[in-house]
Design an enzyme around this catalytic site. Structure first.
Site, mmCIF file in Angstrom:
data_model
loop_
_atom_site.group_PDB
_atom_site.id
_atom_site.type_symbol
_atom_site.label_atom_id
_atom_site.label_comp_id
_atom_site.label_asym_id
_atom_site.label_seq_id
_atom_site.Cartn_x
_atom_site.Cartn_y
_atom_site.Cartn_z
ATOM 1 N N SER A 5 -15.407 -11.468 -12.483
ATOM 2 C CA SER A 5 -16.896 -11.115 -11.567
ATOM 3 C C SER A 5 -17.501 -11.841 -12.433
ATOM 4 C CB SER A 5 -17.481 -10.301 -12.061
ATOM 5 O OG SER A 5 -18.645 -10.225 -11.439
ATOM 6 N N TYR B 112 -23.855 -15.772 -8.673
ATOM 7 C CA TYR B 112 -24.166 -16.193 -7.132
ATOM 8 C C TYR B 112 -23.289 -17.935 -7.954
ATOM 9 C CZ TYR B 112 -22.880 -12.910 -4.715
ATOM 10 O OH TYR B 112 -23.044 -11.465 -3.583
ATOM 11 N N ALA C 246 -22.591 -19.367 -10.578
ATOM 12 C CA ALA C 246 -21.112 -19.545 -10.707
ATOM 13 C C ALA C 246 -20.289 -19.488 -9.110
ATOM 14 C CB ALA C 246 -20.285 -18.573 -11.300
ATOM 15 N N GLU D 232 -20.825 0.958 -5.573
ATOM 16 C CA GLU D 232 -21.374 0.023 -4.202
ATOM 17 C C GLU D 232 -20.844 1.845 -3.566
ATOM 18 O OE1 GLU D 232 -17.874 -1.775 -2.178
ATOM 19 O OE2 GLU D 232 -18.208 -0.918 -0.045
#
Length: 1147
Positions: free
Chosen positions: A444, A447, A449, A505
């Site tokens: 993961s 942003y 990165a 999610e």
DNA sequence: ATCCTCCCCTAC
DNA sequence: TAAGGTAGGGGAGGAT
């Protein structure tokens, strides 16, 4: 969470080989300069000095002397010597200040060896004092070998990374742990005292703790995860754990914290500081102006101190469960591999780690993701199977539905940096390794990165190439679990229709939720609460269906929300790249692109027919619908799982078959635990194997599977199981069907499907236990004789008492009193003491039993069976000496003692010898096989339906027949030839001349449409075989009767028998056909058994029959036989027929 | 037609 | 070094 595995895991070897130019060779031989040289030195040192680590207590101390070289030959040796001196000093002081802890034996900190890092309160000197006083140790220099716990109050961020790198899984604990333990006068669990900043570096043990204890209950678990109540246990597990990593260790070396990270973090600034405000690049296409988007200008990060690192009672997977075992084993073995085995470069392969499987899953992010659903199910049971749709939700009556899709932003990163606000704007990724040349995968990336092109699924070396100052954080699965729980708590609070997609999610159906007319308001409330509670941001999409809500989230990310009203869906979709549609992966994308379809708008141009023709009915329809924003799915609960499995496709390298079998066996353990954890059993078992492709190059990824062929074989057994031994047998059997060179194997997986609830089969299981089977024989006999109405009702017995009386006289000491008030199961449980007496056991059969069954029986009989067999050895031989047939001594012994079919059936005791005598005298038997094996012929007539019936009631367990209701008894009698019927009607268990039994003995079975095996099978007729086959007729009747009992006692056939026999109850009750079919199937079963064993040992066939009888009554045991025997068949027929043999019983 | 096995594809 | 799992859905093709 977005998971991009396509680059590294699934797709293209081409991708990999492109990367491969910077391959392992390159990196190992390249200018890694100091780093790699250092580690080499360290390895040498560690080898030499290993034994010093634990002094006299060390399990490896005896080994150490042989490795030790002359002192002071290098710095390492010097340090060793210095350490030794310090330890001696410590020991002297410790004994001087020896403290009687609690009088309970071992001092509080026995086996604990701390290293104090940095400034602490209390000071390290004070801590040293506590350790001295209570039997612990304090290490002046860090050694992963000696140190069990790192004590640390707080660390500057610059030190975090370094500590993480050297701590190597050791607990990093606040000093309060020492104080509290002293106060409590016992070693407390260190888990609640973990250093917040570093809690994420301790997955192994804490995972175990998390499983066992909730924070509230940890005080009740004073110390030991491995062995509660024994302070040494926890400690020793660390010894094992640390020594595993020995080759990485830096024994005797002083710790230096080089602030690697601080320099990096200073460089990060500026450019990315406001990146959370930027729109996701991918979302820029096709975002219509009407789509409402909101993004906060920034977010407040919760104060670090208030971020609780509370350990919640996470539901860990079985791999965590078995960790204690893993540690114990390592402890016992003292990890010789790391001391003797030299370099550890194979350490993470199956070659070196005997407990690879368990270990592996604990560290696998994909495993975490893949098993999250199960944990959720357990955590929120009422939500995962609770609500149902009201009809008002259907399209017809409620035209306007509202769906919210909530998705946390770069979840893994967000969670691990939630307590590091200063990292929020710097490029951060989560990865197993920080090695800038390594092939560890980025899981993961935040942003900032991503702005550098860093993506999930990349190798860390590629990510570092794109972004040299990328900060890598390790995984913290516990934290993910914790945040996911908070996430779902919030969702459930606001909405009662939540469909969990993954740990980060979910979909909410807010149609009926009071949103004051505005789902967007609700979404923003939820997001705000998520941020406040978890310190992590979430994005949300709002639309009228799940598809559009999901797409909206895609636009909203990061940290935003987006609503796509139905009327704007078409616009939104028209420019949307097809890959954005859920269900379109890289394969489908490529196929569509070949048709010049790049956007959903273009996809709409293709007719449904055409799509269905190209992609299949369902997929075509899905494409057609989705490109139009049509999605008829309803937000729903997680459905029951249909399969459970485990696979490993990394680090798999076997040097020989034994390796492989060991691995497979561990895999089965894992799967078995998972089945049990989910409370299900399964019938279909699929073994998946990744086999190195012929021309495949060395995988770019370290220990990866590279390019592979995917193979799978499956088998279905008649009885659902979760038993590890059964799984092992089945998988072994399946494995045999592949005929592979184990060196080529790169991955293995076992999947179990056709699941059924273990609860449902629990009763059956109890019935099916060996013990209860033994007992039930006597119990049913007793019930038969009893006038007790319970027994009558149970078996629908209204008559036959006369004969019962007779049989009663035949039984010895087996009567039991049935309590009228007892339920059947209670009664069953209360019959424990009613075992057949030892003298009724048949020695021949006992000796022939598979070891596991024998030992089970032996246990049941208080281990007296071993003696019994020893005593009877001589007797058995003498019996065999008197026998004139070809059969094996033990078989003959058994036959002569009158137990041809059943081990213990008191009734058959009396019948079988009589019948057997006739058969062996009068049926000519021919042994036609070659010298090396038996090949047996069975008369074809035996396979005729009529001959499934016993040729004489003398073959029948009369008690069984008596229990059948009148009309069924009549049915059976009617099928019997007249002369047999006479036997019954006269109720005389007389001997019947063989000729009248209609058995022909010389016919071949050449007309059979069965497989080629049958021709071998029916090629000859040795006398002992005929005996057994005749017996099998009797057996079938017994089985049929048993089936009836099952039906009678439960109102239905047991699920097991229903499947095994596959004859519906109504058919059984209604017609002769049902019985015939059942008999036919059972006959096939018998044939399978015959096939299985015939080539090996005629004696074993006999055992099979004994066991088969059990199968009829207690089906679960059949599995043991079934799986036990099949490998023999494989071995026997091998290449020629092995692949074609599917003994599974069709439904 | 329907089921089963052996794949492949997809999502997270 | 590094931890490329898990599970559902569906299609092709063969057996029944």
């Amino acid at each position: 969470m977005s998971l991009d595995l396509s680059r590294s895991a699934n797709s293209s070897g081409s991708q990999r080989s492109k990367r491969g130019f910077n391959n392992n060779n390159n990196s190992t031989s390249s200018n890694r300069s100091s780093n790699s040289n250092d580690s080499n030195k360290k390895k040498k040192v560690s080898q030499k000095t290993l034994g010093v680590a634990w002094g006299a207590n060390s399990i490896s101390s005896s080994r150490s002397s042989s490795f030790r070289k002359s002192p002071f030959s290098d710095f390492g040796s010097y340090m060793v010597e210095k350490n030794r001196k310090l330890q001696n000093q410590f020991d002297v002081e410790a004994s001087a200040s020896s403290h009687s802890d609690s009088g309970s034996g071992k001092p509080i900190f026995h086996g604990v060896s701390i290293f104090v890092d940095g400034f602490t309160v209390p000071s390290s000197q004070e801590l040293r004092g506590y350790m001295l006083k209570h039997g612990g140790r304090l290490e002046n220099y860090f050694s992963r070998r000696r140190v069990t716990h790192i004590i640390c109050s707080n660390l500057p961020d610059s030190k975090i990374k370094n500590l993480r790198s050297f701590s190597g899984g050791l607990p990093v604990v606040k000093p309060m742990w020492i104080l509290d333990s002293v106060a409590a006068n016992k070693l407390l669990s260190w888990v609640p005292y973990q250093l917040d900043q570093l809690a994420n570096n301790q997955p192994k043990l804490s995972a175990f703790f998390a499983l066992k204890s909730s924070p509230q209950s940890q005080d009740a678990l004073p110390c030991a995860p491995v062995c509660p109540g024994n302070p040494e246990a926890e400690d020793s597990s660390f010894k094992g754990g640390t020594s595993v990593d020995a080759s990485f260790s830096d024994v005797g070396e002083p710790v230096e914290h080089s602030g690697l990270i601080s320099g990096e973090s200073n460089n990060l600034m500026n450019k990315n500081s406001n990146v959370s405000l930027l729109e996701e690049p991918a979302s820029s296409c096709g975002k219509p102006s009407e789509v409402t988007m909101t993004k906060p200008s920034n977010f407040d990060v919760e104060d670090e101190s208030s971020v609780r690192n509370e350990l919640q009672s996470s539901h860990y997977q079985p791999s965590a469960l078995v960790s204690s075992n893993f540690m114990d084993i390592h402890n016992m073995k003292g990890s010789p591999s790391s001391t003797v085995g030299g370099p550890s470069n194979q350490h993470h392969s199956t070659l070196e780690d005997p407990n690879f499987v368990e270990n592996y899953f604990k560290n696998s992010r994909l495993h975490f993701i893949g098993t999250w659903r199960n944990r959720y199910r357990k955590r929120f049971p009422s939500f995962s199977n609770g609500f149902k749709f009201t009809s008002s939700n259907t399209k017809a009556s409620a035209p306007k539905t509202a769906v919210i899709h909530v998705d946390m932003d770069c979840f893994f990163v967000s969670v691990v940096i939630r307590s590091h606000p200063e990292m929020q704007d710097k490029p951060v990724a989560v990865c197993h390794s920080d090695n800038p040349k390594g092939t560890a995968e980025i899981s993961s990336a935040n942003y900032p990165a991503r702005d550098y092109g860093v993506r999930a699924g990349m190798f860390v070396r590629d990510a570092k190439a794109l972004c040299p100052h990328l900060v890598i954080f390790p995984y913290n699965f516990e934290a993910y679990e914790e945040v996911a729980d908070q996430f779902y708590n919030i969702l459930h609070k606001h909405c009662n229709k939540v469909q969990a997609v993954s740990c980060d999610e979910a979909f909410l159906d807010v149609t009926d939720t009071d949103t004051e007319g505005d789902p967007q308001l609700l979404a923003s409330t939820i997001r705000k609460e998520i941020l406040e509670t978890t310190g992590c941001t979430a994005s949300a999409g709002i639309a009228e269906n799940m598809l559009m809500a999901r797409l909206a989230t895609r636009t909203a990310k990061p940290d935003g929300q987006c609503c796509i009203p139905p009327e704007r869906a078409d616009d939104y979709l028209s420019q949307l790249p097809i890959k954005a549609l859920p269900g379109i992966g890289h394969v489908l994308e490529e196929k569509l692109k070949k048709q010049n379809v790049w956007t959903c708008g273009q996809l709409r141009m293709i007719s449904k027919d055409s799509l269905q023709k190209d992609f299949g009915t369902k997929t075509g329809e899905m494409l057609w619908n989705y490109s139009r924003g049509v999605d008829n799915r309803l937000v729903g609960v997680i459905q029951e799982s249909k399969s459970i499995g485990a696979e490993v496709n990394w680090g798999v390298r076997f040097k020989d078959v034994k390796d492989c079998q060991n691995f497979l066996s561990n895999l089965c353990k894992e799967v078995s635990l998972r089945l049990q954890g989910c409370g299900v059993k399964g019938r279909t078992f699929t073994l998946k194997i990744k086999k190195r492709r012929k021309d495949a190059e060395e995988p770019a990824k370290y220990m990866g599977c590279g390019e592979c062929e995917n193979l799978s074989h499956s088998t279905t057994v008649p009885v659902a199981t979760d038993d590890v031994e059964v799984l092992q047998r089945i998988s072994k059997q399946l494995f045999g069907t592949f005929h592979l060179d184990v060196k080529e194997i790169r991955g293995l997986g076992l999947q179990v499907s056709r699941l059924e609830s273990a609860d449902n089969s629990k009763q059956a299981f109890e019935r099916n236990s060996l013990k209860s089977w033994l007992i039930s024989a006597s119990a049913s006999t007793k019930e038969l004789w009893s006038n007790d109405s319970t027994a009558k009702d149970r078996f629908n017995i209204g008559q036959g008492d006369g004969v019962s009386g007779q049989t009663c006289a035949n039984s010895v000491g087996l009567s039991i009193e049935m309590d009228n008030n007892m339920s059947d199961s209670e009664a069953c449980l209360n019959q424990v003491s009613e075992l057949p007496p030892l003298c009724h056991l048949d020695m021949g059969v006992l000796e022939s039993l598979p070891p596991e069954l024998f030992s089970e029986l032996n246990e049941i009989y208080g281990r007296k069976l071993v003696d019994l067999i020893a005593k009877n050895k001589g007797k058995s031989v003498s019996i065999s000496g008197s026998s004139s047939t070809h059969s094996h001594a033990r078989v003959e012994g058994a036959m002569n003692e009158g137990q041809a079919v059943l081990l213990f059936d008191p009734v058959l005791h009396n019948e079988i010898p009589v019948e057997k005598k006739h058969i062996s005298e009068e049926v000519p038997a021919v042994l036609v096989s070659g010298a090396e094996s038996y090949s047996v012929a069975i008369p074809a007539s035996c396979l005729e339906k009529t001959d499934l019936m016993p040729s004489s009631l003398s073959q029948v367990d009369v008690t069984v027949l008596q229990q059948l209701p009148e009309e069924l008894k009549a049915d059976i009698l009617e099928v019997l030839p007249a002369h047999r019927r006479q036997d019954v009607s006269s109720n005389v268990l007389s001997e019947v001349p063989l000729e009248s039994k209609g058995i022909k003995t010389t016919e071949n079975h050449s007309g059979s449409k069965d497989s080629v095996l049958d021709n071998n099978l029916w090629a000859g007729t040795p006398p002992q075989w005929v005996d057994k086959f005749k017996v099998s007729n009797c057996l079938i009747l017994n089985i049929l009767a048993e089936m009836y009992y099952e039906a009678g006692s439960t109102g239905n056939l047991s699920p097991i028998l229903q499947r095994a026999i596959s004859v519906p109850k109504h058919q059984l009750d209604a017609s002769q056909d049902g019985w015939d079919e059942a008999a036919h199937i059972l006959r096939e079963l018998l044939k399978q058994y015959i096939k299985l064993k015939i080539e090996f040992d005629i004696e074993e066939i006999y055992v099979c029959f004994c066991l088969l009888k059990r199968f009829a009554m207690k089906s679960e045991l059949f599995l043991h036989v079934y799986t036990d025997v099949f490998p023999y068949l494989q071995a026997s027929f091998g290449e020629n027929y092995g692949g074609n043999l599917h003994i599974s019983l069709k439904d």
